[in-house]
Design a protein around this motif. Structure first.
Motif, short mmCIF file in Angstrom:
data_model
loop_
_atom_site.label_atom_id
_atom_site.label_comp_id
_atom_site.label_asym_id
_atom_site.label_seq_id
_atom_site.Cartn_x
_atom_site.Cartn_y
_atom_site.Cartn_z
N GLU A 148 0.85 -1.20 0.00
CA GLU A 148 0.00 0.00 0.00
C GLU A 148 0.88 1.25 0.00
OE1 GLU A 148 -3.52 2.25 2.56
OE2 GLU A 148 -3.19 0.09 2.82
N CYS A 149 0.49 2.24 -0.81
CA CYS A 149 1.23 3.50 -0.88
C CYS A 149 0.57 4.58 -0.02
CB CYS A 149 1.32 3.97 -2.32
SG CYS A 149 2.22 2.85 -3.42
N ILE A 150 -0.65 4.98 -0.40
CA ILE A 150 -1.34 6.04 0.34
C ILE A 150 -2.85 5.79 0.34
CG2 ILE A 150 0.40 7.82 -0.13
CD1 ILE A 150 -1.51 8.93 -2.26
N SER A 151 -3.52 6.46 1.26
CA SER A 151 -4.98 6.50 1.31
C SER A 151 -5.39 7.92 1.71
CB SER A 151 -5.52 5.47 2.29
OG SER A 151 -5.04 5.73 3.61
N ASN B 278 -15.99 14.35 4.26
CA ASN B 278 -15.88 13.48 5.43
C ASN B 278 -16.68 12.19 5.26
OD1 ASN B 278 -14.85 12.86 7.99
ND2 ASN B 278 -16.68 13.66 9.03
N VAL B 279 -16.48 11.54 4.11
CA VAL B 279 -17.21 10.31 3.81
C VAL B 279 -16.51 9.11 4.43
CG1 VAL B 279 -18.16 11.24 1.66
CG2 VAL B 279 -15.97 10.02 1.62
N ALA B 280 -17.24 8.00 4.57
CA ALA B 280 -16.68 6.80 5.18
C ALA B 280 -15.76 6.03 4.23
CB ALA B 280 -17.82 5.89 5.65
N TRP B 281 -15.87 6.34 2.94
CA TRP B 281 -15.05 5.66 1.92
C TRP B 281 -14.18 6.72 1.24
CZ3 TRP B 281 -15.16 0.36 0.50
CH2 TRP B 281 -14.44 0.03 -0.64
N PRO B 282 -13.06 7.10 1.84
CA PRO B 282 -12.21 8.15 1.26
C PRO B 282 -11.55 7.67 -0.03
CG PRO B 282 -11.13 7.18 3.15
CD PRO B 282 -12.51 6.60 3.13
N VAL B 283 -11.30 8.61 -0.93
CA VAL B 283 -10.81 8.27 -2.27
C VAL B 283 -9.46 8.92 -2.54
CG1 VAL B 283 -11.23 8.58 -4.75
CG2 VAL B 283 -13.12 7.93 -3.23
N LEU C 98 4.77 10.55 -6.63
CA LEU C 98 3.47 9.93 -6.87
C LEU C 98 2.42 11.04 -6.92
CD1 LEU C 98 1.33 7.68 -6.95
CD2 LEU C 98 1.59 7.44 -4.47
N ILE C 99 1.93 11.31 -8.13
CA ILE C 99 0.88 12.33 -8.33
C ILE C 99 -0.47 11.61 -8.31
CG2 ILE C 99 -0.01 14.10 -9.88
CD1 ILE C 99 2.81 14.35 -11.03
N TYR C 100 -1.43 12.15 -7.58
CA TYR C 100 -2.71 11.45 -7.43
C TYR C 100 -3.84 12.46 -7.26
CZ TYR C 100 -2.13 12.54 -2.44
OH TYR C 100 -1.96 13.20 -1.25
N SER C 101 -5.06 11.97 -7.37
CA SER C 101 -6.26 12.79 -7.14
C SER C 101 -6.99 12.28 -5.91
CB SER C 101 -7.19 12.76 -8.36
OG SER C 101 -6.56 13.34 -9.47
N ALA C 102 -7.73 13.17 -5.25
CA ALA C 102 -8.44 12.80 -4.04
C ALA C 102 -9.84 13.40 -4.02
CB ALA C 102 -7.66 13.24 -2.80
N ASN C 103 -10.72 12.78 -3.25
CA ASN C 103 -12.16 13.03 -3.16
C ASN C 103 -12.87 12.26 -4.28
OD1 ASN C 103 -12.51 15.03 -0.93
ND2 ASN C 103 -11.13 16.23 -2.23
N ASP C 104 -14.17 12.06 -4.11
CA ASP C 104 -14.98 11.45 -5.16
C ASP C 104 -14.97 12.37 -6.38
OD1 ASP C 104 -17.64 11.06 -6.66
OD2 ASP C 104 -17.63 9.34 -5.33
N PHE C 105 -14.92 11.79 -7.58
CA PHE C 105 -14.81 12.62 -8.79
C PHE C 105 -16.03 13.52 -8.97
CE2 PHE C 105 -17.27 9.07 -10.45
CZ PHE C 105 -18.12 9.65 -11.39
N ARG C 106 -17.16 13.19 -8.34
CA ARG C 106 -18.35 14.03 -8.46
C ARG C 106 -18.30 15.24 -7.53
NH1 ARG C 106 -21.81 8.61 -7.81
NH2 ARG C 106 -20.05 8.37 -6.36
N ASN C 107 -17.38 15.22 -6.59
CA ASN C 107 -17.20 16.31 -5.64
C ASN C 107 -16.50 17.49 -6.34
OD1 ASN C 107 -16.43 18.01 -3.52
ND2 ASN C 107 -15.77 16.33 -2.19
N PRO C 108 -17.04 18.71 -6.25
CA PRO C 108 -16.33 19.86 -6.84
C PRO C 108 -14.92 20.03 -6.32
CG PRO C 108 -18.57 20.47 -6.22
CD PRO C 108 -18.33 19.11 -5.64
N ASP C 109 -14.63 19.49 -5.11
CA ASP C 109 -13.31 19.61 -4.51
C ASP C 109 -12.32 18.55 -4.99
OD1 ASP C 109 -13.94 21.83 -2.91
OD2 ASP C 109 -14.84 20.53 -1.37
N TYR C 110 -12.72 17.69 -5.91
CA TYR C 110 -11.78 16.74 -6.52
C TYR C 110 -10.55 17.52 -6.96
CZ TYR C 110 -10.73 12.55 -9.40
OH TYR C 110 -10.20 11.41 -9.95
#
Length: 327
Positions: free
Chosen positions: A193-196, A206-211, A226-238
């Motif tokens: 595992e790298c990151i979560s 503050n969802v129970a299934w972080p992305v 390691l470049i990555y994206s976070a939050n659900d893609f439907r979230n404006p804060d992605y």
């Protein structure tokens, strides 16, 4: 009355003749159309850029495989240009029958490979051309247990190959495993595992299934990024952030500068999940997607932004962002 009618008739003839000789701007202007691909990647080869990604919404060919667009200058794009009615990979020629997401294309041993997600698993197909047809005769996923998406294949300077990907387990978590030279299976004992999603910016709702998803890995001055994206893609804060390590397996230290690409500095909702590429002048860019509009998520739009290394940090030129379109 007769004179009036004659004048009107002459005027109409004059206007008609003028329109014939001087077509209006509306009839000659080429209309640009935004390219609607999510999770995009750009592959550069022999003077040509190839753009692939996830289709969505009511986009033509949605769910049928992967389209490809081409450009010689990153400004004028043509396509879809795949060998199979616009598709570079067509459903039925490779693994999967649904959920064709997040492709990556690379050249290895004089052959082109596309590693991608389908049926919430990862597969790899090959072709003699970036335009396809990409095929996978085995039609099996690389990892046959569990669910995993968003693959990225990184080949290190010593020739070792690593499959970064997202495993769906108590959140979207980024993992890595060494991949065998045939590119068809991993060395399962190396799975790490790298990151979560643990930071506030990575889980703004503050969802129970972080992305955390959409990994891209680079090496610069002996350091792995390691470049990555976070939050659900439907979230404006992605948004997009990065982490660094001295080893391809980690441990990874998340940058305090993250997120480096987000709706605050680029003024677009849901911006993220892309890939790094270098242009013909060796200038570094990041291709990504955004929400379709302020009020709608899909189909997502494709854009690029300039990035670069500065003092071993990744810096973004937010003013360079622009959408990609066909003409």
């Amino acid at each position: 009355m007769k004179k009036i009618i004659t004048v009107i008739t002459s005027l109409c003839v004059f206007i008609a003749c003028s329109q014939d000789k001087n077509p209006t701007k509306a009839t000659t202007e080429t209309v640009s159309k935004n390219i609607l691909l999510a999770d995009p990647t750009i592959f550069y080869d022999n003077g040509m850029y190839y753009l692939y990604g996830t289709t969505g919404g009511d986009t033509p060919l949605n769910g049928q495989g992967f389209m490809v667009y081409t450009s010689s200058d990153l400004k004028k794009w043509s396509g879809p240009a795949g060998t199979q009615n616009g598709l570079a990979l067509k459903k039925g020629d490779a693994f999967g029958d649904t959920g064709f997401w997040a492709p990556q294309v690379l050249k290895y041993k004089n052959k082109y490979y596309m590693i991608y997600t389908a049926n919430e698993n990862i597969a790899i197909a090959s072709s003699e051309s970036p335009l396809g047809p990409f095929k996978n005769e085995s039609k099996k996923p690389i990892i046959e247990t569990g669910k995993q998406i968003d693959p990225f294949l990184f080949i290190d300077e010593d020739g070792k190959k690593y499959l970064y990907h997202v495993r769906l387990t108590n959140g979207n978590r980024i993992f890595v495993a060494e991949i065998n030279d045939d590119l068809q299976s991993i060395k399962s004992e190396t799975l790490t595992e790298c990151i979560s999603g643990t930071l506030p910016w990575e889980n703004t709702q503050n969802v129970a299934w972080p992305v955390t998803e959409g990994p891209t890995v680079l090496k610069h001055n002996g350091l792995y990024y390691l470049i990555y994206s976070a939050n659900d893609f439907r979230n404006p804060d992605y948004a997009v952030g990065y982490a660094t390590s001295k080893s391809p397996f980690g441990p990874w230290e998340k940058s305090a500068d993250s997120p480096i690409i987000n709706r605050n500095n680029v003024k677009q909702n849901g911006i993220g999940h892309g890939d790094v590429f270098w242009d013909k002048n060796n200038k570094m860019h990041y291709v990504l997607h955004t929400h379709f509009s302020e009020s709608g998520v899909s189909p997502r739009k494709t854009g690029i932004i300039d990035i670069d290394f500065s003092d071993n940090k990744i810096k973004v030129d937010s003013n360079s962002f622009r959408f990609l379109s066909t003409q």
